[in-house]
Design a protein around this motif. Structure first.
Motif, short mmCIF file in Angstrom:
data_model
loop_
_atom_site.label_atom_id
_atom_site.label_comp_id
_atom_site.label_asym_id
_atom_site.label_seq_id
_atom_site.Cartn_x
_atom_site.Cartn_y
_atom_site.Cartn_z
N TYR A 127 2.15 -21.60 -4.85
CA TYR A 127 1.13 -22.11 -3.93
C TYR A 127 1.60 -21.86 -2.51
N TRP A 128 0.66 -21.42 -1.66
CA TRP A 128 1.01 -20.95 -0.33
C TRP A 128 0.22 -21.68 0.75
N ALA A 129 0.86 -21.90 1.88
CA ALA A 129 0.19 -22.31 3.11
C ALA A 129 0.26 -21.11 4.04
N SER A 130 -0.89 -20.46 4.27
CA SER A 130 -0.95 -19.21 5.01
C SER A 130 -1.56 -19.43 6.39
N ALA A 131 -0.79 -19.19 7.43
CA ALA A 131 -1.23 -19.41 8.81
C ALA A 131 -1.67 -18.09 9.44
N ASN A 132 -2.85 -18.10 10.06
CA ASN A 132 -3.35 -16.94 10.78
C ASN A 132 -2.69 -16.89 12.15
N LEU A 133 -1.91 -15.83 12.43
CA LEU A 133 -1.11 -15.75 13.66
C LEU A 133 -1.99 -15.62 14.90
N GLY A 166 -1.23 -12.74 8.92
CA GLY A 166 -0.77 -14.11 8.75
C GLY A 166 0.65 -14.16 8.22
N VAL A 167 1.20 -15.35 8.19
CA VAL A 167 2.51 -15.59 7.58
C VAL A 167 2.37 -16.78 6.66
N ALA A 168 2.96 -16.71 5.49
CA ALA A 168 2.76 -17.73 4.47
C ALA A 168 4.08 -18.30 3.98
N VAL A 169 4.08 -19.60 3.75
CA VAL A 169 5.21 -20.30 3.14
C VAL A 169 4.76 -20.73 1.74
N GLY A 170 5.55 -20.40 0.73
CA GLY A 170 5.16 -20.67 -0.64
C GLY A 170 6.10 -21.62 -1.36
N TYR A 171 5.57 -22.25 -2.41
CA TYR A 171 6.38 -23.14 -3.24
C TYR A 171 6.08 -22.89 -4.72
N GLY A 172 7.14 -22.86 -5.51
CA GLY A 172 7.00 -22.73 -6.95
C GLY A 172 8.23 -23.32 -7.62
N ALA A 173 8.34 -23.12 -8.92
CA ALA A 173 9.49 -23.61 -9.68
C ALA A 173 9.64 -22.76 -10.93
N LEU A 220 8.90 -17.08 1.78
CA LEU A 220 8.35 -16.70 3.08
C LEU A 220 7.84 -15.28 2.95
N ALA A 221 6.58 -15.04 3.39
CA ALA A 221 5.99 -13.72 3.20
C ALA A 221 4.89 -13.47 4.23
N PRO A 222 4.67 -12.22 4.58
CA PRO A 222 3.49 -11.89 5.39
C PRO A 222 2.24 -12.05 4.54
N ASP A 223 1.09 -12.15 5.19
CA ASP A 223 -0.14 -12.34 4.44
C ASP A 223 -1.31 -11.71 5.20
N ILE A 224 -2.40 -11.56 4.52
CA ILE A 224 -3.63 -11.03 5.10
C ILE A 224 -4.74 -12.07 4.95
N ASP A 225 -5.36 -12.43 6.05
CA ASP A 225 -6.51 -13.34 6.02
C ASP A 225 -7.76 -12.49 5.82
N LEU A 226 -8.18 -12.40 4.58
CA LEU A 226 -9.28 -11.50 4.23
C LEU A 226 -10.60 -11.90 4.87
N THR A 227 -10.75 -13.16 5.24
CA THR A 227 -12.00 -13.59 5.87
C THR A 227 -12.13 -13.06 7.30
N LEU A 276 -11.57 -13.62 -2.78
CA LEU A 276 -10.13 -13.34 -2.79
C LEU A 276 -9.36 -14.15 -1.76
N SER A 277 -10.05 -14.76 -0.79
CA SER A 277 -9.36 -15.52 0.25
C SER A 277 -8.68 -16.78 -0.27
N ALA A 278 -9.00 -17.18 -1.49
CA ALA A 278 -8.34 -18.34 -2.09
C ALA A 278 -7.02 -17.96 -2.76
N PHE A 279 -6.71 -16.66 -2.76
CA PHE A 279 -5.51 -16.18 -3.43
C PHE A 279 -4.62 -15.43 -2.44
N LYS A 280 -3.32 -15.53 -2.64
CA LYS A 280 -2.36 -14.87 -1.76
C LYS A 280 -2.37 -13.37 -2.01
N PHE A 281 -2.50 -12.59 -0.94
CA PHE A 281 -2.46 -11.14 -1.04
C PHE A 281 -1.03 -10.71 -1.40
N PRO A 282 -0.85 -9.84 -2.40
CA PRO A 282 0.50 -9.43 -2.80
C PRO A 282 1.23 -8.70 -1.67
#
Length: 343
Positions: A236-242, A256-263, A296-303, A319-325
């Motif tokens: 799960y990611w919190a993706s901020a539009n720079l 964008g830049v995204a911070v993710g969490y998993g286990a 920590l990863a770069p991201d694309i705000d498709l909207t 697709l904006s509800a999903f993290k771009f690979p």
């Protein structure tokens, strides 16, 4: 996630398998609303931009009233049908009880709680776009939409509370509140979702016959089942539009830049040991470490990608509800690891 009976790991596993899937129809229904209605909202905005002199033009009271009525009916009928279906498909098969609580905060390294946060956020976003389309005032559509996600999830929590097999989870409820609050807070502050909550998934192969069998039993065998239930494979990611935060920069609007969490390493809700109804151990991989993962990863705000093509706009909104690979940097077990492509 849903509460489990405290007696017997096999029974706990079965209840988890039955209950985990009910999020899927709810999210599919609400996200379909999001995509269609955001297209309509974008069409309305595009029309206004095409005619600068009418940029402040609003819908007539009659049109607003019709759209409000339609949205209200869609919410009541659509979500009501989902609740009736869930009750028939799941809850009706299990004994009812007086309303009670269940503490599942220690389960799944809280990945399930982040899932509730995501669900409430997406549902709130979907509902808000519905109300935006109706033409009602900004604050009304923010509060109606934002609180809808909490209401949708809350109804499920209440149903859990009256089921003997589960219980009302304050942890789940708190995560639901946080998800809706994030949507509302951003809209009130910025009239935009500068930070979007997203989801990514990869199919896990556990490299061991016993572990793969356990994963099949616990998370399902098909890709769609794993998509919903395999917490080891979800991020799960919190993706901020720079550009939104640094408007004077020359950064592209979509970056964008995204911070993710998993286990990972989870083969049971609380531990990697399973027991049958008699208390006999049927699975024991306590030697496998259960651990959290931060990314920590770069991201694309498709909207933010501009297009006049409705079909493409529809796809980008979905697709904006999903993290771009993209490549990612992982921190887990005290070490850093680089992934060439993170799903």
């Amino acid at each position: 996630m849903r509460g489990f009976l405290p007696k017997g790991w096999m029974l706990r596993q079965y209840r988890y398998d039955k209950a985990a899937g009910y999020k899927k129809p709810v999210l599919l229904f609400l996200f379909s609303i999001l995509t269609v209605q955001q297209m309509l909202a974008q069409d309305s905005l595009q029309s206004q931009k095409s005619y600068p002199s009418t940029a402040s033009l609003t819908l007539s009271p009659g049109v607003i009233k019709k759209r409000v009525t339609g949205v209200a009916i869609a919410n009541v009928v659509g979500y009501g049908a989902i609740l009736v279906g869930l009750n028939s498909a799941w809850y009706a098969d299990y004994p009812r009880s007086s309303f009670h609580f269940f503490d599942d905060n220690a389960e799944w390294l809280q990945v399930d709680k982040v899932g509730h946060f995501y669900s409430a956020y997406i549902e709130s976003r979907a509902s808000m776009e519905l109300w935006r389309w109706t033409g009602i005032s900004r604050k009304k559509r923010i509060w109606l939409g934002g609180l809808s996600g909490l209401a949708y999830q809350g109804a499920l929590e209440v149903m859990d509370g009256f089921s003997t097999q589960w219980g009302f989870s304050w942890g789940d409820f708190s995560a639901n509140v946080a998800g809706s609050a994030l949507l509302i807070g951003q809209e009130l502050a910025w009239n935009d979702q500068r930070i979007k909550i997203k989801f990514s998934f990869h199919k896990n192969s556990y490299g061991d016959a016993g572990l793969n069998q356990r994963a099949d039993d616990l998370y399902g065998k098909t890709l769609s089942q794993r998509f919903i239930k395999d917490y080891n494979a979800q991020t799960y990611w919190a993706s901020a539009n720079l550009k939104a935060f640094i408007p004077e920069s020359n950064l592209p609007a979509w970056l964008g830049v995204a911070v993710g969490y998993g286990a990972d390493g989870m083969f049971g809700a609380r531990s990697n040991i399973a027991k049958d109804k008699e208390g006999n151990i049927t699975f024991d991989r306590s030697n496998i470490s259960r651990y959290r993962q931060w990314y920590l990863a770069p991201d694309i705000d498709l909207t933010k990608i501009k297009t006049n093509k409705k079909g493409i706009r529809f796809l980008l909104t979905v697709l904006s509800a999903f993290k771009f690979p993209t490549p990612s940097l992982e921190f887990s077990k005290g070490q850093f690891k680089v992934h060439a492509l993170h799903f």
